[in-house]
Design a protein around this motif. Structure first.
Motif, short mmCIF file in Angstrom:
data_model
loop_
_atom_site.label_atom_id
_atom_site.label_comp_id
_atom_site.label_asym_id
_atom_site.label_seq_id
_atom_site.Cartn_x
_atom_site.Cartn_y
_atom_site.Cartn_z
N GLU A 46 -25.02 -14.25 -9.11
CA GLU A 46 -25.31 -14.20 -7.98
C GLU A 46 -23.92 -14.70 -6.95
OE1 GLU A 46 -28.79 -16.16 -6.96
OE2 GLU A 46 -29.70 -14.40 -8.67
N VAL A 47 -23.36 -14.39 -5.94
CA VAL A 47 -22.85 -15.26 -5.21
C VAL A 47 -23.41 -15.83 -3.82
CG1 VAL A 47 -20.25 -15.40 -3.92
CG2 VAL A 47 -20.85 -14.03 -6.37
N PHE A 48 -23.83 -16.97 -3.16
CA PHE A 48 -24.70 -17.01 -2.39
C PHE A 48 -25.36 -16.75 -2.51
CE2 PHE A 48 -20.17 -17.77 -0.71
CZ PHE A 48 -20.05 -18.88 -0.49
N GLY A 49 -26.28 -16.55 -2.98
CA GLY A 49 -27.96 -16.44 -2.90
C GLY A 49 -28.30 -14.99 -3.20
N GLN A 50 -27.18 -13.75 -3.41
CA GLN A 50 -27.07 -12.18 -3.74
C GLN A 50 -26.46 -12.15 -4.64
OE1 GLN A 50 -29.28 -11.01 -1.13
NE2 GLN A 50 -29.42 -13.16 -0.05
N PRO A 51 -26.95 -10.75 -5.41
CA PRO A 51 -26.58 -10.80 -6.34
C PRO A 51 -25.12 -9.76 -6.58
CG PRO A 51 -28.85 -8.81 -6.03
CD PRO A 51 -28.77 -10.99 -5.37
N VAL A 52 -24.14 -9.72 -7.45
CA VAL A 52 -23.07 -9.58 -6.64
C VAL A 52 -23.26 -7.40 -6.78
CG1 VAL A 52 -20.47 -8.53 -7.95
CG2 VAL A 52 -21.42 -11.09 -7.92
N PRO A 53 -22.71 -7.02 -5.71
CA PRO A 53 -23.41 -5.68 -5.63
C PRO A 53 -22.27 -4.63 -6.10
CG PRO A 53 -22.04 -6.68 -3.84
CD PRO A 53 -22.14 -7.54 -4.28
N GLN A 54 -23.37 -3.80 -6.61
CA GLN A 54 -22.07 -2.39 -7.12
C GLN A 54 -21.41 -1.73 -6.77
OE1 GLN A 54 -23.59 -1.10 -11.40
NE2 GLN A 54 -24.83 -3.29 -11.69
N ALA A 55 -22.73 -0.78 -5.34
CA ALA A 55 -21.66 -0.23 -4.24
C ALA A 55 -20.22 -0.75 -3.41
CB ALA A 55 -22.81 0.21 -3.46
N LYS A 56 -19.13 0.20 -3.43
CA LYS A 56 -17.75 0.04 -3.17
C LYS A 56 -17.89 -0.95 -2.35
CE LYS A 56 -13.26 1.84 -2.08
NZ LYS A 56 -12.79 3.26 -2.74
N HIS A 57 -18.47 -0.40 -1.26
CA HIS A 57 -18.67 -1.28 0.39
C HIS A 57 -19.20 -2.53 0.51
CE1 HIS A 57 -18.71 -1.42 4.93
NE2 HIS A 57 -19.97 -1.40 5.33
N LEU A 75 -19.68 -4.05 -1.95
CA LEU A 75 -18.79 -5.30 -2.82
C LEU A 75 -17.47 -5.35 -2.09
CD1 LEU A 75 -17.75 -7.34 -5.82
CD2 LEU A 75 -16.90 -4.35 -6.77
N LEU A 76 -16.94 -4.66 -1.14
CA LEU A 76 -15.37 -4.74 -0.74
C LEU A 76 -16.40 -6.05 0.84
CD1 LEU A 76 -13.81 -1.88 0.37
CD2 LEU A 76 -13.14 -3.58 -1.05
N GLU A 77 -17.68 -5.57 0.94
CA GLU A 77 -17.79 -6.95 2.22
C GLU A 77 -17.94 -8.34 1.60
OE1 GLU A 77 -18.23 -6.67 5.28
OE2 GLU A 77 -16.86 -5.19 5.46
N MET A 78 -18.45 -8.57 0.32
CA MET A 78 -18.87 -10.04 -0.71
C MET A 78 -17.35 -9.85 -0.97
SD MET A 78 -18.92 -11.65 -3.95
CE MET A 78 -18.17 -9.98 -5.08
N ARG A 79 -16.90 -9.39 -1.15
CA ARG A 79 -14.48 -10.05 -1.77
C ARG A 79 -14.52 -10.45 -0.59
NH1 ARG A 79 -13.16 -5.41 -5.40
NH2 ARG A 79 -13.71 -6.13 -7.69
N LYS A 80 -15.45 -10.42 1.05
CA LYS A 80 -14.23 -11.32 1.34
C LYS A 80 -14.47 -12.53 1.60
CE LYS A 80 -14.49 -7.19 5.36
NZ LYS A 80 -14.79 -6.57 6.56
N SER A 81 -15.59 -12.50 1.11
CA SER A 81 -16.22 -13.71 1.36
C SER A 81 -15.71 -15.19 0.10
CB SER A 81 -17.59 -14.11 1.34
OG SER A 81 -18.26 -14.17 0.40
N VAL A 82 -14.94 -14.50 -0.67
CA VAL A 82 -14.23 -15.25 -1.95
C VAL A 82 -12.59 -15.06 -1.97
CG1 VAL A 82 -14.73 -15.16 -4.77
CG2 VAL A 82 -16.15 -14.38 -3.10
N GLY A 83 -12.06 -15.88 -1.88
CA GLY A 83 -10.61 -16.05 -1.95
C GLY A 83 -10.05 -16.41 -2.93
N VAL A 84 -9.70 -15.34 -3.56
CA VAL A 84 -8.93 -15.85 -5.27
C VAL A 84 -7.48 -15.92 -5.68
CG1 VAL A 84 -8.19 -14.56 -7.54
CG2 VAL A 84 -11.25 -14.25 -6.30
N LEU A 85 -6.82 -16.89 -5.73
CA LEU A 85 -5.50 -17.44 -6.07
C LEU A 85 -5.57 -16.59 -7.35
CD1 LEU A 85 -2.91 -18.71 -5.39
CD2 LEU A 85 -3.72 -20.40 -6.04
N LEU A 86 -3.99 -15.46 -7.58
CA LEU A 86 -3.83 -15.25 -8.72
C LEU A 86 -3.37 -15.73 -9.61
CD1 LEU A 86 -3.83 -11.35 -7.71
CD2 LEU A 86 -5.51 -12.49 -9.02
N GLN A 87 -3.09 -15.69 -10.73
CA GLN A 87 -2.28 -16.60 -11.16
C GLN A 87 -0.84 -15.93 -11.38
OE1 GLN A 87 -1.72 -16.29 -16.57
NE2 GLN A 87 -3.87 -15.72 -15.51
N GLY A 88 -0.56 -14.77 -10.98
CA GLY A 88 1.30 -14.51 -11.11
C GLY A 88 1.40 -14.53 -9.33
#
Length: 263
Positions: A65-76, A78-91
Motif C-alpha cells: 500500500e502507498v498512502f493507504g491504497q494498494p498499488v494498482p495493476q491497471a496501467k492508467h 498505476l501511472l496516476e499513482m506513480r505521480k506521487s512517487v519520485g524515484v532517484l535512479l541509480q544511474g
C-alpha cells in the motif's frame, strides 16, 4: 489523501523474480515524514522491493500500500499513482542530448498542461532546491558525478511527489559528494514534508540522516529498528553485514545473487 499515518505499508509480501522467491513474508511500515533506510548486501532483494513499491513487480502474495491504497495493476491507475512517487535512479537516467533544465522539465511536460513560462519557473525552483540553478544550460557530460546526481534529484522532485525513493544514491560518488547528497536528502525531506526511502548498502553514510533502518538478507527482513539499535545489535547476521565480514550467516553466493537480479 488518506489520513493513514503510514506512507507505505507492506503486509506479508512475497516477491519472485524469474520463478525464484527473492523475498518472503516481508512486513514493513514507513511512517509519513520519516527517512527509512533499506539496507542489505548485493543480491539481497533491495531493488526487488523497490520494484514492488513502484508497481513494476506484482507481488506473488501479500499487500503493498502507498498512502493507504494498494498499488494498482491497471496501467492508467498505476501511472496516476506513480505521480506521487519520485524515484532517484541509480544511474541518474539523464538524457545526454538535453540540457540540465530540459532534463528537469521532462516530467512536467509529460504529465501536465502547464504553459512553458510556468514550467521554466518550476524548473528554476527545483534546480535552486538542489543548489544547481546556475547549471541550467549545461549538458550532463559537463557535470561532475555529484552534480549529475543532484540534477536527477531535481527531476525526481519536479511533480512534487510526497514520497521519494532513492535507489543506491551514493553509487560512484566520492566521500564529499556522498556527504552533500545525504545532507540534501535530509534537508529536502524536512523542508518539503516528504517521506523518503533510501535503498542502499552504504550503511555508515546513511545512518546519520535515517529515522529507521531495515536490513534485508537471506530472503527477508532480519532487522528493523532505529539506527542506534542497529549499531548496538549483537545479532551475528547484522554484525556480519555492518562489519563487512566474508564469513557468517549471510552466504556469499555471487551466482545466486546474479540469478535473482536483486541488487
Amino acid at each position: 489523501m488518506d489520513p493513514t499515518p503510514n506512507a507505505v505499508r507492506l503486509t506479508d509480501v512475497r516477491l519472485h523474480r524469474g520463478g525464484r522467491a527473492v523475498l518472503r513474508d516481508v512486513s514493513l511500515d514507513v511512517p509519513r515524514g520519516s527517512i527509512t533506510a533499506v539496507l542489505g548486501p548485493s543480491g539481497s532483494g533491495k531493488s526487488t522491493l523497490l520494484a514492488a513499491l513502484t508497481g513494476e513487480l506484482v507481488p506473488a502474495g501479500g499487500r503493498v500500500e502507498v498512502f493507504g491504497q494498494p498499488v494498482p495493476q491497471a496501467k492508467h491507475a498505476l501511472l496516476e499513482m506513480r505521480k506521487s512517487v519520485g524515484v532517484l535512479l541509480q544511474g541518474n537516467g539523464l538524457l545526454t542530448d538535453l540540457t540540465v533544465a530540459e532534463n528537469v522539465a521532462l516530467p512536467l511536460q509529460a504529465h501536465t498542461q502547464l504553459p512553458k513560462p510556468v514550467i521554466a519557473r518550476l524548473v528554476a525552483m527545483k534546480l535552486h532546491a538542489v543548489g544547481l540553478r546556475a547549471a541550467a544550460e549545461l549538458f550532463p557530460r559537463e557535470l561532475s558525478g555529484g552534480m549529475a546526481r543532484r540534477v536527477a534529484l531535481a527531476r525526481a522532485l519536479a511533480l512534487d511527489p510526497p514520497l521519494m525513493i532513492y535507489d543506491e544514491p551514493l553509487t560512484g560518488l566520492d566521500p564529499i559528494a556522498s556527504g552533500v547528497i545525504m545532507s540534501l536528502i535530509k534537508r529536502l525531506n524536512d523542508t518539503l514534508g516528504l517521506t523518503s526511502i533510501i535503498v542502499t548498502h552504504h550503511v555508515h553514510e546513511t545512518m546519520p540522516v535515517a529515522d529507521h533502518a531495515v536490513v534485508i538478507a537471506n530472503g527477508g527482513i532480519v532487522f528493523s529498528g532505529t539506527p542506534a539499535q542497529l549499531q548496538a545489535s549483537t545479532d551475528p547476521l547484522v554484525k556480519q553485514f555492518l562489519n563487512g565480514e566474508p564469513d557468517g550467516p549471510i552466504a556469499f553466493d555471487s551466482a545466486g545473487a546474479m540469478a535473482g537480479s536483486a541488487a
